[in-house]
Design an enzyme around this catalytic site. Sequence first.
Site, PDB file in Angstrom:
ATOM      1  N   PRO A   1      -9.143  -0.452  -4.090  1.00 43.62           N
ATOM      2  CA  PRO A   1      -8.370   0.710  -4.549  1.00 43.62           C
ATOM      3  C   PRO A   1      -7.525   0.419  -5.787  1.00 43.62           C
ATOM      4  CG  PRO A   1      -7.424  -0.156  -2.544  1.00 43.62           C
ATOM      5  CD  PRO A   1      -8.714  -0.893  -2.764  1.00 43.62           C
TER       6      PRO A   1
ATOM      7  N   GLY B   1      -4.138   1.629  -3.621  1.00 38.83           N
ATOM      8  CA  GLY B   1      -3.874   1.004  -4.903  1.00 38.83           C
ATOM      9  C   GLY B   1      -3.194   2.024  -5.802  1.00 38.83           C
TER      10      GLY B   1
ATOM     11  N   ALA C   1      -3.717   6.743  -8.237  1.00 40.28           N
ATOM     12  CA  ALA C   1      -3.790   6.051  -6.945  1.00 40.28           C
ATOM     13  C   ALA C   1      -5.163   6.252  -6.324  1.00 40.28           C
ATOM     14  CB  ALA C   1      -2.708   6.578  -6.007  1.00 40.28           C
ATOM     15  N   ASP C   2      -5.500   5.350  -5.429  1.00 41.59           N
ATOM     16  CA  ASP C   2      -6.720   5.483  -4.647  1.00 41.59           C
ATOM     17  C   ASP C   2      -6.481   4.840  -3.285  1.00 41.59           C
ATOM     18  OD1 ASP C   2      -9.673   6.281  -4.762  1.00 41.59           O
ATOM     19  OD2 ASP C   2      -9.750   4.255  -3.929  1.00 41.59           O
ATOM     20  N   THR C   3      -7.012   5.462  -2.248  1.00 40.45           N
ATOM     21  CA  THR C   3      -6.826   4.973  -0.880  1.00 40.45           C
ATOM     22  C   THR C   3      -8.177   4.741  -0.224  1.00 40.45           C
ATOM     23  OG1 THR C   3      -4.745   6.197  -0.668  1.00 40.45           O
ATOM     24  CG2 THR C   3      -5.791   5.491   1.378  1.00 40.45           C
TER      25      THR C   3
END
Length: 193
Positions: free
Chosen positions: A52, A113, A76-78
């Site tokens: 992420p 992230g 962001a990334d999950t």
Amino acid sequence: MLEHIQKYDILLASNSPRRRELLSGLGIEYQVTALPDIDESYPDTLQGEEIPQYIAKEKAEAYKPAMTDKTLLITADTIVWLHGKVYGKPKDKDDAKKMLQALSGNVHTVITGVCITTRDKQVSFAVSTDVSFAVLDKEEIDFYVENYNPVDKAGAYGIQEWIGYVGVNKINGSYFNVMGLPIHRLYQELKQF
């Protein structure tokens, strides 16, 4: 608080209503932006927190051409990580049911992230939270998938929804990270940005 970043036009690059809700909780002014069709692929050599964080940085790269000297961009990334496998957003309801069956009775890790970017500075980090799921029966999984919208969530669930109430029996780490934005860590990073 965070007066020093108010000189920027703060942009949250996300379609997630949960991320908007969490960022609003910091009491800062920001706008939402979202480019269509950003590539969220990653090298298959990456593991866990690297994934992420890499995707959040790639999302920031996609926005850089439109940024000005006054832009502060948050991307962001999950992902959900279980037994060395990534569980992202499900393709459809059947895929969502398969993901929830895999999570049932197991402890998985939710990893988000985050990347904070201006024209001359970039900071990125990842936060992990371990989530223990109770054993879910088929009827519970079917009920959730049919009555909620799990296809827009990593791992096919939202901890703040019905499935979180009945399925999550323990978390170790940030609840807000599981929602999609580790807001405490983001606040700390913005304080020092």
